[in-house]
Write a protein that holds these residues in place. Structure first.
Motif, PDB file in Angstrom:
ATOM      1  N   PRO A 281       0.822  -1.214   0.000  1.00  0.00           N
ATOM      2  CA  PRO A 281       0.000   0.000   0.000  1.00  0.00           C
ATOM      3  C   PRO A 281       0.859   1.268   0.000  1.00  0.00           C
ATOM      4  O   PRO A 281       1.877   1.349   0.682  1.00  0.00           O
ATOM      5  CB  PRO A 281      -0.807  -0.122   1.300  1.00  0.00           C
ATOM      6  CG  PRO A 281      -0.837  -1.582   1.595  1.00  0.00           C
ATOM      7  CD  PRO A 281       0.481  -2.111   1.126  1.00  0.00           C
ATOM      8  N   ALA A 282       0.429   2.242  -0.775  1.00  0.00           N
ATOM      9  CA  ALA A 282       1.087   3.551  -0.820  1.00  0.00           C
ATOM     10  C   ALA A 282       0.019   4.613  -0.571  1.00  0.00           C
ATOM     11  O   ALA A 282      -0.857   4.816  -1.409  1.00  0.00           O
ATOM     12  CB  ALA A 282       1.767   3.772  -2.168  1.00  0.00           C
ATOM     13  N   ASP A 283       0.072   5.264   0.580  1.00  0.00           N
ATOM     14  CA  ASP A 283      -0.952   6.253   0.896  1.00  0.00           C
ATOM     15  C   ASP A 283      -0.673   7.575   0.180  1.00  0.00           C
ATOM     16  O   ASP A 283       0.404   7.779  -0.411  1.00  0.00           O
ATOM     17  CB  ASP A 283      -1.067   6.460   2.404  1.00  0.00           C
ATOM     18  CG  ASP A 283       0.228   6.930   3.041  1.00  0.00           C
ATOM     19  OD1 ASP A 283       1.193   7.211   2.308  1.00  0.00           O
ATOM     20  OD2 ASP A 283       0.278   7.022   4.279  1.00  0.00           O
ATOM     21  N   ALA A 284      -1.644   8.478   0.225  1.00  0.00           N
ATOM     22  CA  ALA A 284      -1.516   9.756  -0.475  1.00  0.00           C
ATOM     23  C   ALA A 284      -0.351  10.571   0.064  1.00  0.00           C
ATOM     24  O   ALA A 284       0.316  11.289  -0.688  1.00  0.00           O
ATOM     25  CB  ALA A 284      -2.826  10.543  -0.350  1.00  0.00           C
ATOM     26  N   TRP A 299       2.379   7.789  -8.952  1.00  0.00           N
ATOM     27  CA  TRP A 299       1.280   6.859  -9.162  1.00  0.00           C
ATOM     28  C   TRP A 299       1.376   5.665  -8.215  1.00  0.00           C
ATOM     29  O   TRP A 299       2.457   5.109  -8.003  1.00  0.00           O
ATOM     30  CB  TRP A 299       1.298   6.327 -10.596  1.00  0.00           C
ATOM     31  CG  TRP A 299       0.901   7.332 -11.639  1.00  0.00           C
ATOM     32  CD1 TRP A 299       1.686   8.322 -12.166  1.00  0.00           C
ATOM     33  CD2 TRP A 299      -0.363   7.430 -12.282  1.00  0.00           C
ATOM     34  NE1 TRP A 299       0.990   9.037 -13.095  1.00  0.00           N
ATOM     35  CE2 TRP A 299      -0.283   8.508 -13.193  1.00  0.00           C
ATOM     36  CE3 TRP A 299      -1.553   6.721 -12.194  1.00  0.00           C
ATOM     37  CZ2 TRP A 299      -1.345   8.889 -13.999  1.00  0.00           C
ATOM     38  CZ3 TRP A 299      -2.618   7.092 -12.998  1.00  0.00           C
ATOM     39  CH2 TRP A 299      -2.510   8.170 -13.888  1.00  0.00           C
ATOM     40  N   GLY A 300       0.226   5.265  -7.688  1.00  0.00           N
ATOM     41  CA  GLY A 300       0.124   4.004  -6.966  1.00  0.00           C
ATOM     42  C   GLY A 300      -0.526   2.971  -7.870  1.00  0.00           C
ATOM     43  O   GLY A 300      -1.536   3.251  -8.520  1.00  0.00           O
ATOM     44  N   VAL A 301       0.064   1.782  -7.949  1.00  0.00           N
ATOM     45  CA  VAL A 301      -0.439   0.713  -8.815  1.00  0.00           C
ATOM     46  C   VAL A 301      -0.952  -0.418  -7.939  1.00  0.00           C
ATOM     47  O   VAL A 301      -0.228  -0.912  -7.067  1.00  0.00           O
ATOM     48  CB  VAL A 301       0.658   0.196  -9.763  1.00  0.00           C
ATOM     49  CG1 VAL A 301       0.115  -0.923 -10.641  1.00  0.00           C
ATOM     50  CG2 VAL A 301       1.208   1.329 -10.615  1.00  0.00           C
ATOM     51  N   GLY A 325     -11.755   4.421   3.463  1.00  0.00           N
ATOM     52  CA  GLY A 325     -11.051   3.410   2.695  1.00  0.00           C
ATOM     53  C   GLY A 325      -9.893   3.972   1.895  1.00  0.00           C
ATOM     54  O   GLY A 325      -9.565   5.162   1.959  1.00  0.00           O
ATOM     55  N   ASP A 326      -9.266   3.100   1.116  1.00  0.00           N
ATOM     56  CA  ASP A 326      -8.071   3.436   0.352  1.00  0.00           C
ATOM     57  C   ASP A 326      -8.402   3.377  -1.138  1.00  0.00           C
ATOM     58  O   ASP A 326      -8.605   2.302  -1.700  1.00  0.00           O
ATOM     59  CB  ASP A 326      -6.948   2.437   0.683  1.00  0.00           C
ATOM     60  CG  ASP A 326      -5.679   2.714  -0.090  1.00  0.00           C
ATOM     61  OD1 ASP A 326      -5.473   3.860  -0.526  1.00  0.00           O
ATOM     62  OD2 ASP A 326      -4.873   1.765  -0.267  1.00  0.00           O
ATOM     63  N   LEU A 327      -8.462   4.537  -1.794  1.00  0.00           N
ATOM     64  CA  LEU A 327      -8.740   4.594  -3.217  1.00  0.00           C
ATOM     65  C   LEU A 327      -7.523   4.094  -3.988  1.00  0.00           C
ATOM     66  O   LEU A 327      -6.425   4.647  -3.867  1.00  0.00           O
ATOM     67  CB  LEU A 327      -9.065   6.027  -3.640  1.00  0.00           C
ATOM     68  CG  LEU A 327      -9.266   6.242  -5.143  1.00  0.00           C
ATOM     69  CD1 LEU A 327     -10.542   5.564  -5.616  1.00  0.00           C
ATOM     70  CD2 LEU A 327      -9.284   7.737  -5.469  1.00  0.00           C
ATOM     71  N   PRO A 424       2.169   3.154   6.845  1.00  0.00           N
ATOM     72  CA  PRO A 424       0.825   2.618   6.606  1.00  0.00           C
ATOM     73  C   PRO A 424       0.843   1.415   5.673  1.00  0.00           C
ATOM     74  O   PRO A 424       1.491   1.443   4.623  1.00  0.00           O
ATOM     75  CB  PRO A 424       0.084   3.798   5.966  1.00  0.00           C
ATOM     76  CG  PRO A 424       0.836   5.013   6.420  1.00  0.00           C
ATOM     77  CD  PRO A 424       2.264   4.591   6.526  1.00  0.00           C
ATOM     78  N   GLY A 425       0.143   0.356   6.078  1.00  0.00           N
ATOM     79  CA  GLY A 425       0.082  -0.848   5.268  1.00  0.00           C
ATOM     80  C   GLY A 425       1.221  -1.805   5.482  1.00  0.00           C
ATOM     81  O   GLY A 425       1.193  -2.935   5.001  1.00  0.00           O
TER      82      GLY A 425
END
Length: 492
Positions: A281-284, A299-301, A325-327, A424-425
């Protein structure tokens, strides 16, 4: 895509560098040129054909990412072989179980992967590698430099006859191991067409351009970039060296995992062009830090072993999302979504795995992630349903390793993830062991060292003794409660 790459390496600037590596100072050195990589693939194809490997055979590969591994993939594609990706860091017990399932006709391993005995033992421990002894692997050949105690080298000069092009049908291309247990490991099977579809999606998403530099080391970075005429720079291993590499090479495209990004940022890294991250996970906030450090886009993939890639989201869109949640973005072209009765995200598409090894094909991939679908189709994750622990960018499946903890004197034992502060994650892997009444804790902790050592890269960060929480009518271990208990104990 692999046919296109093999052709492009010879016809599109064959004298240009294909793969670079960087010194500790950040200076770039040519690892191999485009024409040389094509030649190496031809040599490997001829050598494998001379060993009797033909269309439909299985080739086990335990080789570190880089030009050799890519050349082997091109050679296997030409011959119509399927590759079983072997991770030596998984530990000898898990690896032996995986080999028994895949049953490769030949294993290609570099020297580091074979460092199992004699003076080479310390090398294996330093590299976090462990393989069963060669006699239990079946036929093995060393790829690259051979060290004492290794299997004989793959004979690349034994024949001058070019290997035939027997590949072409939509047969199995690659086997990648995922979850299961030691007794019943599970493996994802991708066909040639499914693999090609995933590579096409990456190409359309990232858009590598000829003459530019792309920083990244995964197969899904190497193939599209080299096919487009770009040069690939393999990421430096240490954060400080990686930061210097980013400054000196100024890549147009960069792909690093979230742990690599965080470490590079702590070392003062500056970014350029577009940066992509995934595998965890890569948060904003992380994506914003990357843009603040110079990237034009971050970008998060969202991807799985079963389907790569599935969705992508840029920092601006992710930061603007204010719901729970996580977009992770909109599904990429061709990817279809659905939700199971328990809210599990289901995915399908041309790039999805064909089946699990030994099982019937199933078009829908069960992601193990709880999710919601926005009205516009975007995917919002809401936590995991499965037991997988995500440490760094590595998926660890407790079922593969927990049986080894059940020694005499152990009532019950589980492996759980505990959230890591500031990441996070990301999770710490903790073993919670419940001793049987009357068991000497000191003696039991000593007895556990052997099984822990054999876990390889899945060795827990901490081992706690305590009562394992149970739940439900079946009185199964409550992993959520166990994780919370371990978090409190580690804090205390």
């Amino acid at each position: 895509m692999l046919d296109r790459l093999a052709h492009a390496l010879r016809t599109v600037h064959p004298d240009r560098p294909a793969v670079l590596h960087h010194t500790r100072t950040g200076a770039a050195r040519v690892r191999i040129r485009r024409g040389e990589l094509a030649d190496l693939a031809e040599v490997y194809a001829a050598a494998l054909h001379a060993r009797g490997l033909t269309d439909g055979a299985t080739l086990g590969v335990a080789v570190r990412p880089g030009p050799r591994a890519l050349a082997v993939m091109l050679a296997a594609h030409r011959l119509g072989l399927r590759i079983a990706v072997l991770d030596p860091a998984a530990g000898p017990d898990v690896l032996a179980a995986r080999l028994a399932l895949a049953r490769p006709d030949l294993v290609l391993a570099d020297a580091a992967a074979q460092a199992v005995a004699g003076w080479a033992g310390p090398l294996a421990r330093r590299a976090d590698l462990a393989l069963p002894r060669l006699t239990s692997l079946g036929p093995v050949a060393t790829l690259g430099r051979r060290l004492p105690g290794c299997a004989p080298r793959l004979r690349t000069g034994a024949t001058t006859t070019p290997a035939p092009r027997t590949g072409g049908r939509d047969t199995d291309a690659v086997i990648v191991f995922t979850s299961g247990t030691t007794a019943r490991p599970r493996a994802v099977v991708h066909t040639r067409e499914g693999l090609a579809a995933g590579l096409r999606t990456v190409t359309e998403l990232v858009g590598p351009r000829p003459g530019t530099t792309v920083l990244g080391g995964t197969f899904f970075v190497l193939v599209p970039s080299l096919a487009a005429g770009a040069t690939v720079a393999l990421p430096s291993r240490t954060p400080a060296a990686l930061a210097r590499q980013l400054t000196r090479s100024a890549p147009a495209q960069t792909y690093l995992t979230p742990p690599q990004l965080r470490a590079a940022l702590r070392s003062g890294a500056r970014f350029h062009g577009r940066v992509w991250t995934g595998s965890a996970p890569a948060d904003a906030a992380l994506l914003r830090r990357v843009k603040e450090a110079g990237a034009d886009e971050a970008w998060g993939v969202y991807a799985l072993t079963e389907l790569f890639p599935a969705a992508a989201v840029e920092e601006a869109e992710k930061s603007a999302f204010t719901g729970p949640g996580d977009l992770v973005g909109a599904p990429l072209p061709g990817v279809r979504t659905d939700l199971g009765p328990d809210g599990e995200l289901l995915l399908a598409g041309p790039g999805a795995r064909h089946r699990y090894l030994g099982e019937e094909p199933d078009p829908w991939v069960r992601t193990g992630d709880r999710a919601a679908l926005a009205p516009d189709g975007r995917i919002v994750l809401a936590g995991r349903l499965k037991d997988m622990v995500l440490r760094g960018a590595e998926n660890i499946y407790p079922g593969l390793y927990e049986p080894a903890l059940h020694l005499p004197g152990v009532e019950l034992a589980v492996l759980v993830g505990v959230p890591r502060a500031g990441a996070p994650g990301d999770e710490r892997l903790v073993a919670l062991v419940q001793p049987r009444p009357g068991t000497d804790p000191h003696g039991l902790r000593t007895a556990l060292q052997g099984p822990l050592d054999r876990m390889g890269s899945a060795r827990p960060d901490a081992v706690l003794f305590g009562e394992v929480p149970l739940a439900g009518r079946s009185r199964k271990p409550d992993r959520t409660a166990a994780s919370a208990y371990c978090a409190r104990e580690l804090t205390a």
